[in-house]
Write a protein that holds these residues in place. Structure first.
Motif, PDB file in Angstrom:
ATOM      1  N   GLY A   1       5.873 -28.603   1.565  1.00  0.00           N
ATOM      2  CA  GLY A   1       5.708 -27.550   2.565  1.00  0.00           C
ATOM      3  C   GLY A   1       5.155 -26.253   2.012  1.00  0.00           C
ATOM      4  O   GLY A   1       4.859 -25.322   2.776  1.00  0.00           O
ATOM      5  N   GLU A   2       5.000 -26.172   0.700  1.00  0.00           N
ATOM      6  CA  GLU A   2       4.428 -24.965   0.085  1.00  0.00           C
ATOM      7  C   GLU A   2       2.981 -24.795   0.537  1.00  0.00           C
ATOM      8  O   GLU A   2       2.251 -25.773   0.746  1.00  0.00           O
ATOM      9  CB  GLU A   2       4.504 -25.092  -1.430  1.00  0.00           C
ATOM     10  CG  GLU A   2       4.100 -23.842  -2.208  1.00  0.00           C
ATOM     11  CD  GLU A   2       4.355 -24.020  -3.693  1.00  0.00           C
ATOM     12  OE1 GLU A   2       3.437 -23.692  -4.472  1.00  0.00           O
ATOM     13  OE2 GLU A   2       5.452 -24.486  -4.074  1.00  0.00           O
ATOM     14  N   THR A   3       2.539 -23.556   0.680  1.00  0.00           N
ATOM     15  CA  THR A   3       1.173 -23.270   1.108  1.00  0.00           C
ATOM     16  C   THR A   3       0.550 -22.216   0.212  1.00  0.00           C
ATOM     17  O   THR A   3       1.246 -21.509  -0.528  1.00  0.00           O
ATOM     18  CB  THR A   3       1.134 -22.761   2.560  1.00  0.00           C
ATOM     19  OG1 THR A   3       1.885 -21.530   2.653  1.00  0.00           O
ATOM     20  CG2 THR A   3       1.694 -23.782   3.528  1.00  0.00           C
ATOM     21  N   TYR A   4      -0.759 -22.122   0.299  1.00  0.00           N
ATOM     22  CA  TYR A   4      -1.475 -21.021  -0.361  1.00  0.00           C
ATOM     23  C   TYR A   4      -2.706 -20.691   0.456  1.00  0.00           C
ATOM     24  O   TYR A   4      -3.461 -21.588   0.850  1.00  0.00           O
ATOM     25  CB  TYR A   4      -1.890 -21.380  -1.780  1.00  0.00           C
ATOM     26  CG  TYR A   4      -2.607 -20.239  -2.477  1.00  0.00           C
ATOM     27  CD1 TYR A   4      -1.903 -19.113  -2.890  1.00  0.00           C
ATOM     28  CD2 TYR A   4      -3.986 -20.268  -2.691  1.00  0.00           C
ATOM     29  CE1 TYR A   4      -2.538 -18.046  -3.498  1.00  0.00           C
ATOM     30  CE2 TYR A   4      -4.636 -19.210  -3.315  1.00  0.00           C
ATOM     31  CZ  TYR A   4      -3.910 -18.105  -3.716  1.00  0.00           C
ATOM     32  OH  TYR A   4      -4.559 -17.032  -4.317  1.00  0.00           O
ATOM     33  N   GLU A   5      -2.886 -19.421   0.729  1.00  0.00           N
ATOM     34  CA  GLU A   5      -4.092 -18.969   1.418  1.00  0.00           C
ATOM     35  C   GLU A   5      -4.837 -17.974   0.548  1.00  0.00           C
ATOM     36  O   GLU A   5      -4.243 -17.257  -0.274  1.00  0.00           O
ATOM     37  CB  GLU A   5      -3.752 -18.310   2.750  1.00  0.00           C
ATOM     38  CG  GLU A   5      -3.041 -16.957   2.605  1.00  0.00           C
ATOM     39  CD  GLU A   5      -3.122 -16.103   3.867  1.00  0.00           C
ATOM     40  OE1 GLU A   5      -4.125 -15.369   4.012  1.00  0.00           O
ATOM     41  OE2 GLU A   5      -2.186 -16.172   4.680  1.00  0.00           O
ATOM     42  N   LEU A   6      -6.138 -17.935   0.720  1.00  0.00           N
ATOM     43  CA  LEU A   6      -6.962 -16.939   0.037  1.00  0.00           C
ATOM     44  C   LEU A   6      -8.113 -16.560   0.950  1.00  0.00           C
ATOM     45  O   LEU A   6      -8.850 -17.430   1.418  1.00  0.00           O
ATOM     46  CB  LEU A   6      -7.506 -17.481  -1.280  1.00  0.00           C
ATOM     47  CG  LEU A   6      -8.318 -16.481  -2.119  1.00  0.00           C
ATOM     48  CD1 LEU A   6      -7.431 -15.324  -2.574  1.00  0.00           C
ATOM     49  CD2 LEU A   6      -8.966 -17.159  -3.321  1.00  0.00           C
ATOM     50  N   VAL A   7      -8.242 -15.275   1.214  1.00  0.00           N
ATOM     51  CA  VAL A   7      -9.349 -14.750   1.995  1.00  0.00           C
ATOM     52  C   VAL A   7     -10.151 -13.828   1.097  1.00  0.00           C
ATOM     53  O   VAL A   7      -9.622 -12.852   0.571  1.00  0.00           O
ATOM     54  CB  VAL A   7      -8.854 -13.972   3.239  1.00  0.00           C
ATOM     55  CG1 VAL A   7     -10.034 -13.434   4.041  1.00  0.00           C
ATOM     56  CG2 VAL A   7      -7.972 -14.862   4.108  1.00  0.00           C
ATOM     57  N   ARG A   8     -11.414 -14.156   0.881  1.00  0.00           N
ATOM     58  CA  ARG A   8     -12.292 -13.329   0.053  1.00  0.00           C
ATOM     59  C   ARG A   8     -13.528 -12.974   0.868  1.00  0.00           C
ATOM     60  O   ARG A   8     -14.497 -13.729   0.943  1.00  0.00           O
ATOM     61  CB  ARG A   8     -12.676 -14.080  -1.211  1.00  0.00           C
ATOM     62  CG  ARG A   8     -11.554 -14.237  -2.237  1.00  0.00           C
ATOM     63  CD  ARG A   8     -11.130 -12.917  -2.871  1.00  0.00           C
ATOM     64  NE  ARG A   8     -12.194 -12.307  -3.620  1.00  0.00           N
ATOM     65  CZ  ARG A   8     -12.351 -12.402  -4.938  1.00  0.00           C
ATOM     66  NH1 ARG A   8     -11.465 -13.083  -5.657  1.00  0.00           N
ATOM     67  NH2 ARG A   8     -13.348 -11.806  -5.557  1.00  0.00           N
ATOM     68  N   GLU A   9     -13.467 -11.805   1.519  1.00  0.00           N
ATOM     69  CA  GLU A   9     -14.610 -11.354   2.303  1.00  0.00           C
ATOM     70  C   GLU A   9     -15.826 -11.111   1.426  1.00  0.00           C
ATOM     71  O   GLU A   9     -16.969 -11.313   1.851  1.00  0.00           O
ATOM     72  CB  GLU A   9     -14.233 -10.088   3.069  1.00  0.00           C
ATOM     73  CG  GLU A   9     -13.203 -10.329   4.164  1.00  0.00           C
ATOM     74  CD  GLU A   9     -12.848  -9.055   4.922  1.00  0.00           C
ATOM     75  OE1 GLU A   9     -12.752  -7.986   4.274  1.00  0.00           O
ATOM     76  OE2 GLU A   9     -12.656  -9.132   6.150  1.00  0.00           O
ATOM     77  N   ASP A  10     -15.580 -10.670   0.176  1.00  0.00           N
ATOM     78  CA  ASP A  10     -16.702 -10.401  -0.723  1.00  0.00           C
ATOM     79  C   ASP A  10     -17.418 -11.684  -1.125  1.00  0.00           C
ATOM     80  O   ASP A  10     -18.618 -11.681  -1.402  1.00  0.00           O
ATOM     81  CB  ASP A  10     -16.214  -9.655  -1.973  1.00  0.00           C
ATOM     82  CG  ASP A  10     -15.107 -10.389  -2.703  1.00  0.00           C
ATOM     83  OD1 ASP A  10     -14.318 -11.096  -2.046  1.00  0.00           O
ATOM     84  OD2 ASP A  10     -15.014 -10.259  -3.938  1.00  0.00           O
ATOM     85  N   LEU A  11     -16.711 -12.808  -1.139  1.00  0.00           N
ATOM     86  CA  LEU A  11     -17.316 -14.088  -1.497  1.00  0.00           C
ATOM     87  C   LEU A  11     -17.602 -14.957  -0.277  1.00  0.00           C
ATOM     88  O   LEU A  11     -18.140 -16.059  -0.410  1.00  0.00           O
ATOM     89  CB  LEU A  11     -16.403 -14.857  -2.463  1.00  0.00           C
ATOM     90  CG  LEU A  11     -16.077 -14.152  -3.779  1.00  0.00           C
ATOM     91  CD1 LEU A  11     -15.188 -15.024  -4.654  1.00  0.00           C
ATOM     92  CD2 LEU A  11     -17.362 -13.788  -4.528  1.00  0.00           C
ATOM     93  N   GLY A  12     -17.235 -14.465   0.898  1.00  0.00           N
ATOM     94  CA  GLY A  12     -17.634 -15.143   2.126  1.00  0.00           C
ATOM     95  C   GLY A  12     -16.867 -16.396   2.478  1.00  0.00           C
ATOM     96  O   GLY A  12     -17.447 -17.339   3.025  1.00  0.00           O
ATOM     97  N   PHE A  13     -15.556 -16.442   2.223  1.00  0.00           N
ATOM     98  CA  PHE A  13     -14.795 -17.630   2.608  1.00  0.00           C
ATOM     99  C   PHE A  13     -13.330 -17.290   2.840  1.00  0.00           C
ATOM    100  O   PHE A  13     -12.827 -16.251   2.422  1.00  0.00           O
ATOM    101  CB  PHE A  13     -14.898 -18.719   1.531  1.00  0.00           C
ATOM    102  CG  PHE A  13     -14.078 -18.458   0.289  1.00  0.00           C
ATOM    103  CD1 PHE A  13     -12.745 -18.845   0.216  1.00  0.00           C
ATOM    104  CD2 PHE A  13     -14.633 -17.821  -0.822  1.00  0.00           C
ATOM    105  CE1 PHE A  13     -11.982 -18.607  -0.927  1.00  0.00           C
ATOM    106  CE2 PHE A  13     -13.889 -17.577  -1.965  1.00  0.00           C
ATOM    107  CZ  PHE A  13     -12.550 -17.974  -2.016  1.00  0.00           C
ATOM    108  N   ARG A  14     -12.649 -18.213   3.507  1.00  0.00           N
ATOM    109  CA  ARG A  14     -11.198 -18.200   3.571  1.00  0.00           C
ATOM    110  C   ARG A  14     -10.714 -19.634   3.336  1.00  0.00           C
ATOM    111  O   ARG A  14     -11.394 -20.607   3.653  1.00  0.00           O
ATOM    112  CB  ARG A  14     -10.675 -17.629   4.876  1.00  0.00           C
ATOM    113  CG  ARG A  14     -11.058 -18.349   6.142  1.00  0.00           C
ATOM    114  CD  ARG A  14     -10.531 -17.553   7.343  1.00  0.00           C
ATOM    115  NE  ARG A  14     -10.811 -18.226   8.616  1.00  0.00           N
ATOM    116  CZ  ARG A  14     -10.513 -17.711   9.802  1.00  0.00           C
ATOM    117  NH1 ARG A  14      -9.943 -16.515   9.878  1.00  0.00           N
ATOM    118  NH2 ARG A  14     -10.786 -18.365  10.911  1.00  0.00           N
TER     119      ARG A  14
END
Length: 485
Positions: free
Chosen positions: A157-170
């Motif tokens: 159930g562990e999760t990880y999110e990453l949003v990088r607007e400078d690199l253009g992805f989530r």
């Protein structure tokens, strides 16, 4: 039964569009394509909660809170000597052999060179797109170079999110299974140019002096503007001298990248070290059309760079080379100890890739920070993955890796290993025991674990079993998330 089930994981000049537009309904309904998460939030929070900015670009940390500690006082032999030839499951390793990242964060390192995917999306020709995709597939394993620490095994159930607007992805990932351990991930371009998804469940074996991670699971990249999907599986990773001697890593095996629309295929051979170490880190291969005609030759090293050249020019150069008409740098032979010795000889790093005239550079590895050796050999991208910026606790899912106390304690240097009572180890044991108790309760109530963000299904392009993103994560309704920490 222990929850620590993986000794080692399978898994980095930006010139892309930086727009943050959303996806249209039409893109969601395209056949053979996963649904796109159309929620508006990019997960950055309110303006007042944004981390420091410079020239409009979010700044990320450049070092860890505490340097890496020495592992010289620990021996893995007492734990592994009875496991030769067996799969490394249900084996608890001392936290001293970890690095302060979850395996979910290790998977996120695929995104370090995401500019190659943005570049692929802009190419008008299928051959040029495949060149970029091949470079991206090789770059995805580059961060493993000299990374001999074990990532923390994710809790169910562990999760990880990453949003990088400078690199253009989530990006979002979830640990969807514990036995066997399976990690599912999904990423999308903020400029509506790609989807990247897959599920990873490497099979690991201990061979006396080395640990081998055989990759399982399909990786899929979709270039939305071209209605193209590419699939492949990562090469095998091997860590040598896990008992005694200097640790070193090699990748080997054949990676086949298939363009499901055109039938084009890129075949990449990750060379094993070889008797004298001359093949160490080498990658060689070609791109062929659906009729198996070679269109492009690719060569280089996964630890350094990747080059490409026209097949005719490549063959001409090799003929001249065989006739002795091209100068070659002399390379001294490297001694290899007898097979009965206790240490696998560390191959000498060979000279940089010999560039064939007329070749084109496809990719080059990013320079690591000067203090990388004191930070588990992390890249600059990796250093930022566990950063908990101001205000993030309010918007992250409660299951996010950044909130996991054992990883946070290790990163902060809470490692009083001399007494075996360090905070990181205590937290790790507490979390594993909590997970075991939750599993017992489910068994008692005859209920099954329900994943939150991914569901089992079939890969839309290969038809093989896969874990598919259900959508909705970035709407940020975390009310039903489990209490795993």
């Amino acid at each position: 039964m222990n929850g620590d089930e993986e000794f080692f994981d399978a898994v980095t000049g930006f010139d892309s569009d930086n727009s943050s537009g959303e996806f249209s309904e039409a893109s969601q309904k395209a056949p053979g394509r996963l649904p796109v998460d159309t929620s508006k939030s990019n997960g950055i929070g309110e303006a007042g909660e944004r981390p420091p900015q410079e020239n409009g670009i979010q700044r990320h940390r450049t070092s860890l809170p505490a340097p890496m500690f020495t592992r010289s006082d620990f021996s893995v032999w007492g734990i592994l000597k009875k496991c030769i030839g067996l799969e490394l499951s249900k084996i608890t390793m001392p936290i001293a052999f970890n690095e302060p990242l979850s395996f979910l964060q290790r998977i996120t390192e695929y995104m370090e060179h995401i500019y190659l995917v943005h570049r692929a999306s802009r190419q008008p020709k299928a051959l040029e797109r495949m060149q970029c995709v091949a470079a991206f597939a090789v770059s995805a394993v580059a961060s493993q170079w000299e990374r001999t620490g074990k990532p923390f095994n994710p809790l169910l159930g562990e999760t990880y999110e990453l949003v990088r607007e400078d690199l253009g992805f989530r990006f979002i990932s979830e640990q969807v299974s514990h036995h066997p351990p399976v990690s599912a991930f999904y990423s999308e371009g903020l400029g509506q140019d790609f989807l990247f998804h897959g599920s990873i469940y490497p099979k690991l074996k201990f061979w006396g002096k080395s640990v081998e991670a055989e990759p399982r699971g399909t990786i899929t990249l979709e270039l939305l503007r071209h209605n193209e999907a590419y699939t492949w599986t990562n090469p095998t990773c091997c860590v040598h001298n896990v008992i005694i001697g200097k640790l070193w890593i090699e990748q080997y095996g054949t990676v086949e990248i298939l363009n499901h629309r055109t039938g084009d295929k890129c075949v990449l051979h990750f060379r094993p070290c070889g008797l004298f170490g001359k093949e160490l880190h080498k990658v060689e291969g070609h791109i062929q059309d659906k009729n198996k005609k070679k269109l492009f030759i690719i060569y280089g090293k996964w630890t350094e760079c990747l080059w490409g050249i026209d097949p005719a020019a490549y063959e001409s150069f090799r003929k001249q080379e065989r006739r002795g008409e091209t100068p070659r740098k002399s390379q001294s032979a490297i001694g290899v100890e007898d097979a009965d010795t206790e240490v696998d000889a560390v191959p000498e790093v060979q000279d940089t890739v010999q560039v064939i005239p007329g070749s084109r550079l496809l990719w080059r590895i990013n320079t690591r920070p000067p203090n990388s050796a004191q930070m588990y050999n992390f890249t600059s991208f990796t250093v930022s993955l566990n950063e908990l910026q101001t205000g993030m606790e309010k918007i992250l899912a409660p299951t996010d890796c950044r909130l996991r106390p054992d990883i946070r304690s290790m990163e902060n240097g809470n490692m009083a290993v001399c007494l075996g009572l360090d905070l990181a180890s205590q937290e790790k044991e507490r979390l594993e025991e909590k997970q075991r108790e939750a599993r017992k309760e489910r068994a008692k109530e005859d209920t099954e674990w329900q994943t939150r963000w991914f569901q089992q299904g079939r890969n839309p392009h290969t038809g093989t079993p896969d874990w598919l993103y259900s959508g909705g994560y970035f709407e940020r309704d975390f009310s039903g998330c489990p209490d795993i920490y």
